[in-house]
Design an enzyme around this catalytic site. Sequence first.
Site, short mmCIF file in Angstrom:
data_model
loop_
_atom_site.label_atom_id
_atom_site.label_comp_id
_atom_site.label_asym_id
_atom_site.label_seq_id
_atom_site.Cartn_x
_atom_site.Cartn_y
_atom_site.Cartn_z
N HIS A 163 -1.11 5.86 6.62
CA HIS A 163 -0.38 5.72 5.36
C HIS A 163 -0.03 6.93 4.91
O HIS A 163 -0.58 8.17 5.43
CB HIS A 163 -1.33 5.07 4.34
CG HIS A 163 -1.57 3.46 4.54
ND1 HIS A 163 -2.07 3.03 5.42
CD2 HIS A 163 -1.10 2.43 3.90
CE1 HIS A 163 -1.96 1.56 5.16
NE2 HIS A 163 -1.43 1.32 4.31
N SER A 194 0.80 -1.34 0.28
CA SER A 194 -0.11 0.15 0.13
C SER A 194 1.08 1.28 0.10
O SER A 194 0.44 2.25 -0.62
CB SER A 194 -0.86 0.08 1.38
OG SER A 194 -0.15 -0.28 2.51
#
Length: 289
Positions: free
Chosen positions: A271, A45
């Site tokens: 993230h 990711s």
Amino acid sequence: MYSKVRASTRLRAATVAAVVAAASTLAVAGASAQEPVEYVNLGDSFSAGAGVQPTVPGSHPNCSRSERNFAHVVAASRGYALTDVSCGGAKTDDYYRAQYPGLAPQLDALTESTDLVTMTIGGNNNNTFAMAMARCIGAAVARLGAWNPCREQYGDSLADEVRTQTYPALLQVLRDVRARAPHAEVAIVGYPWLLPPSGSCVPQMPLAAGDVPYLHSLQATLNDAVARAAAETGTRFVDMAQSSVGRDGCQSPEQRWIEPMIGALQPVPVHPNAAGEQAMADAVLAAVG
């Protein structure tokens, strides 16, 4: 007779000049028609830019692959022909198997003509990032007021998994990347800091204050495993540790490269945001030829 010789000489000179000019034109045309650099982006990711909008049209919805991930920024900057097979949640195993129905193993994107390969990988092996964060948040909730309940409960076990399981998996996958793309420059990017080295991060990251350095240390162990595997396999390691200091998920929206657990400004928390992906792109551009 003299005029005929002079005319013949001029004709030969003109012919030679025309041939030279034509050859130069062909050389320039050949150079401009050169194939662009074949660039393949693999990984998880952080490679995919999960959460950074917009996603790549036609990409698998579970991959959350962003048009603004670091690979797309690099490719656009240098005019590379990009094949991006990165996918949120990927582990090293997904280089060899279909992560989701309809997806090919990531290594299938590599060929002998591949020129450049980039990736982030390893953070999902043993669920290092997600599971460690979930465990430590759970420990903080279960023992409100405790200084470092996660460290007390799990000790060195999480870091030991990185050393004994993730590291050899990284070694193998990097060797296999080089075997599939023998002429490529291969770069693996380290993970930018999710947390500061110490201090409370509540409410952005609902962790006990003593477990912030514990998880920071775990990430340092993971990045060390990535760096050692890179060195062992002749892979370029793109280190994000220094540049991402003070850019973790506990910082203000203007400062951070990582979105926090609470108050994230994108769909996927913990993230990199667009600024984080840009920073990773800048580091890759500075590192690769």
